[in-house]
Design an enzyme around this catalytic site. Structure first.
Site, PDB file in Angstrom:
ATOM      1  N   TYR A 252      -2.831  -3.145   5.913  1.00 23.22           N
ATOM      2  CA  TYR A 252      -2.387  -2.145   4.925  1.00 23.22           C
ATOM      3  C   TYR A 252      -3.573  -1.752   4.033  1.00 23.22           C
ATOM      4  O   TYR A 252      -3.844  -0.562   3.834  1.00 23.22           O
ATOM      5  CB  TYR A 252      -1.243  -2.714   4.089  1.00 23.22           C
ATOM      6  CG  TYR A 252      -0.725  -1.767   3.028  1.00 23.22           C
ATOM      7  CD1 TYR A 252       0.106  -0.698   3.367  1.00 23.22           C
ATOM      8  CD2 TYR A 252      -1.071  -1.925   1.684  1.00 23.22           C
ATOM      9  CE1 TYR A 252       0.583   0.176   2.396  1.00 23.22           C
ATOM     10  CE2 TYR A 252      -0.597  -1.067   0.716  1.00 23.22           C
ATOM     11  CZ  TYR A 252       0.231  -0.019   1.074  1.00 23.22           C
ATOM     12  OH  TYR A 252       0.697   0.853   0.103  1.00 23.22           O
TER      13      TYR A 252
ATOM     14  N   ASN B 202       2.000  11.535   1.760  1.00 20.01           N
ATOM     15  CA  ASN B 202       2.539  10.361   1.059  1.00 20.01           C
ATOM     16  C   ASN B 202       3.157   9.330   2.002  1.00 20.01           C
ATOM     17  O   ASN B 202       3.212   8.152   1.671  1.00 20.01           O
ATOM     18  CB  ASN B 202       3.596  10.867   0.059  1.00 20.01           C
ATOM     19  CG  ASN B 202       4.559   9.789  -0.378  1.00 20.01           C
ATOM     20  OD1 ASN B 202       4.236   8.940  -1.204  1.00 20.01           O
ATOM     21  ND2 ASN B 202       5.770   9.811   0.195  1.00 20.01           N
TER      22      ASN B 202
HETATM   23  P1  NAP Z   1       9.477   4.146   0.883  1.00 21.08           P
HETATM   24  O1  NAP Z   1      10.413   4.139  -0.245  1.00 21.08           O
HETATM   25  O2  NAP Z   1       9.538   3.063   1.914  1.00 21.08           O
HETATM   26  O3  NAP Z   1       9.578   5.575   1.619  1.00 21.08           O
HETATM   27  C1  NAP Z   1       8.723   5.826   2.697  1.00 21.08           C
HETATM   28  C2  NAP Z   1       8.881   7.266   3.125  1.00 21.08           C
HETATM   29  O4  NAP Z   1       7.934   7.526   4.176  1.00 21.08           O
HETATM   30  C3  NAP Z   1      10.259   7.558   3.698  1.00 21.08           C
HETATM   31  O5  NAP Z   1      10.583   8.888   3.367  1.00 21.08           O
HETATM   32  C4  NAP Z   1      10.047   7.417   5.205  1.00 21.08           C
HETATM   33  O6  NAP Z   1      10.953   8.172   6.000  1.00 21.08           O
HETATM   34  C5  NAP Z   1       8.644   7.994   5.314  1.00 21.08           C
HETATM   35  N1  NAP Z   1       7.933   7.586   6.526  1.00 21.08           N
HETATM   36  C6  NAP Z   1       7.584   6.352   6.927  1.00 21.08           C
HETATM   37  N2  NAP Z   1       6.936   6.394   8.095  1.00 21.08           N
HETATM   38  C7  NAP Z   1       6.880   7.707   8.442  1.00 21.08           C
HETATM   39  C8  NAP Z   1       6.356   8.412   9.549  1.00 21.08           C
HETATM   40  N3  NAP Z   1       5.746   7.765  10.569  1.00 21.08           N
HETATM   41  N4  NAP Z   1       6.477   9.751   9.581  1.00 21.08           N
HETATM   42  C9  NAP Z   1       7.083  10.423   8.567  1.00 21.08           C
HETATM   43  N5  NAP Z   1       7.612   9.810   7.497  1.00 21.08           N
HETATM   44  C10 NAP Z   1       7.508   8.469   7.439  1.00 21.08           C
HETATM   45  O7  NAP Z   1       7.956   4.128   0.371  1.00 21.08           O
HETATM   46  P2  NAP Z   1       7.320   4.446  -1.075  1.00 21.08           P
HETATM   47  O8  NAP Z   1       7.299   3.182  -1.837  1.00 21.08           O
HETATM   48  O9  NAP Z   1       7.919   5.664  -1.659  1.00 21.08           O
HETATM   49  O10 NAP Z   1       5.821   4.725  -0.623  1.00 21.08           O
HETATM   50  C11 NAP Z   1       5.276   6.030  -0.536  1.00 21.08           C
HETATM   51  C12 NAP Z   1       3.761   5.910  -0.418  1.00 21.08           C
HETATM   52  O11 NAP Z   1       3.257   5.216  -1.556  1.00 21.08           O
HETATM   53  C13 NAP Z   1       3.311   5.098   0.813  1.00 21.08           C
HETATM   54  O12 NAP Z   1       2.171   5.684   1.377  1.00 21.08           O
HETATM   55  C14 NAP Z   1       2.969   3.749   0.219  1.00 21.08           C
HETATM   56  O13 NAP Z   1       2.020   3.044   0.986  1.00 21.08           O
HETATM   57  C15 NAP Z   1       2.428   4.151  -1.142  1.00 21.08           C
HETATM   58  N6  NAP Z   1       2.477   3.073  -2.115  1.00 21.08           N
HETATM   59  C16 NAP Z   1       3.673   2.541  -2.497  1.00 21.08           C
HETATM   60  C17 NAP Z   1       3.676   1.491  -3.413  1.00 21.08           C
HETATM   61  C18 NAP Z   1       4.942   0.837  -3.878  1.00 21.08           C
HETATM   62  O14 NAP Z   1       4.854  -0.186  -4.587  1.00 21.08           O
HETATM   63  N7  NAP Z   1       6.110   1.336  -3.536  1.00 21.08           N
HETATM   64  C19 NAP Z   1       2.454   1.009  -3.925  1.00 21.08           C
HETATM   65  C20 NAP Z   1       1.272   1.603  -3.511  1.00 21.08           C
HETATM   66  C21 NAP Z   1       1.285   2.646  -2.607  1.00 21.08           C
HETATM   67  P3  NAP Z   1      12.406   7.586   6.440  1.00 21.08           P
HETATM   68  O15 NAP Z   1      13.261   7.646   5.208  1.00 21.08           O
HETATM   69  O16 NAP Z   1      12.901   8.500   7.495  1.00 21.08           O
HETATM   70  O17 NAP Z   1      12.152   6.191   6.906  1.00 21.08           O
END
Ligand code: NAP
Length: 258
Positions: free
Chosen positions: A162, A95
């Site tokens: 992205y 994720n």
């Molecule tokens: P988020 O709230 O920004 O959280 C991101 C998470 O990923 C955090 O736990 C962060 O760790 C971790 N992370 C980032 N880079 C990393 C790395 N290199 N190694 C290990 N952990 C890492 O993001 P989210 O919105 O929950 O997104 C989760 C997934 O859903 C992502 O793949 C994103 O692209 C996808 N997504 C999100 C949305 C949206 O609207 N939010 C839409 C479509 C897809 P730290 O806390 O230590 O920084």
């Protein structure tokens, strides 16, 4: 039929915040042991552990590991932590990901920004799958769930790197699903649309922009992290025992528009 994952072992990357944190809590509530990765935010990771059933440590059933998924050695450490502690892996949820909110026209998109995106969002899924799958093969059983995006299906202007990373994940999952099917390992994608997490704060806190985004979603609102965690849980459960190579859209109808 309730979903129960008692005594199972799930690895979830990006479990310290947002969608990943919601998935960690949900899997733990359903009885699974969980090992989750975060990159740098140790306080957020500790808070997730505390919030899981059983309180701090949950008898060691929920473990946070600092691991940058873009690094092979960190991915190996994450998987080894799970197998040494629990002896098996049932589910891997890949994720972790990044999405820089600032629009980046192609002529300003630097090589460093391109490489960082691909290293975390695309390579960072390969690294953990590469190390986890042999353990699943041994037991002839496993679920791999990759978090892609609507952007992986229709692209995303000004965030083209992205979209490329997330589109790459979809074809990776399609190929891997047939490769691993003989081992009874199911490989699927969940593709969220707009979800209210830290990732989107810079965009969703602007009232006008938030209204514009919600108006473009057929269900009229952005999603909550739990609303993505539940479909992830479904794909990890026995209810999804005959689904592989699929992309499950979780976006309030958004991918149909625009
Ligand atoms: P988020 O709230 O920004 O959280 C991101 C998470 O990923 C955090 O736990 C962060 O760790 C971790 N992370 C980032 N880079 C990393 C790395 N290199 N190694 C290990 N952990 C890492 O993001 P989210 O919105 O929950 O997104 C989760 C997934 O859903 C992502 O793949 C994103 O692209 C996808 N997504 C999100 C949305 C949206 O609207 N939010 C839409 C479509 C897809 P730290 O806390 O230590 O920084």
């Amino acid at each position: 039929m309730d979903i129960r994952l008692d005594n199972e072992v799930a690895i979830i990357t990006g479990g310290s915040r947002g969608i990943g944190a919601a998935a960690v809590k949900l899997f733990a509530e359903c009885g699974s042991n969980v090992v989750f990765a975060y990159r740098s935010n140790a306080d957020a990771a500790a808070a997730v552990v505390r919030s899981c059933p059983g309180g701090p440590g949950s008898d060691g059933r929920v473990i946070a590991v600092r691991a940058d998924v873009s690094k092979m050695r960190d991915a190996r450490k994450l998987i080894e932590t799970a197998t040494k502690r629990f002896g098996r892996i049932d589910t891997l949820v890949a994720n972790a990901g990044i999405w820089p909110a600032d629009p980046l026209p192609i002529e300003r998109l630097s090589e460093r920004e391109w490489d960082e995106m691909i290293d975390i969002n695309l390579k960072g899924v390969y690294t953990v799958i590469h190390h986890a799958v042999p353990h699943m093969m041994e037991r002839k059983r496993g679920r791999v769930i990759v978090v892609s995006s609507t952007a992986g299906q229709r692209g995303e202007s000004f965030h083209t790197h992205y979209g490329a990373s997330k589109g790459g994940l979809i074809s990776f999952v399609k190929g891997l699903s047939t490769e691993l099917a003989p081992h009874q390992i199911l490989v699927n994608c969940v593709a969220p649309g707009w979800v209210d997490t830290d990732m989107c704060v810079p965009v969703l806190t602007g009232r006008r922009e938030a209204r514009r985004i919600s108006a473009g979603i057929p269900l009229g609102r952005v999603g909550r992290p739990e609303e993505v965690a539940m479909p992830i849980l479904f794909l990890a459960s026995e209810m999804a025992s005959y689904i592989t190579g699929e992309v499950l859209n979780v976006n309030g109808g958004n991918v149909l528009c625009g």
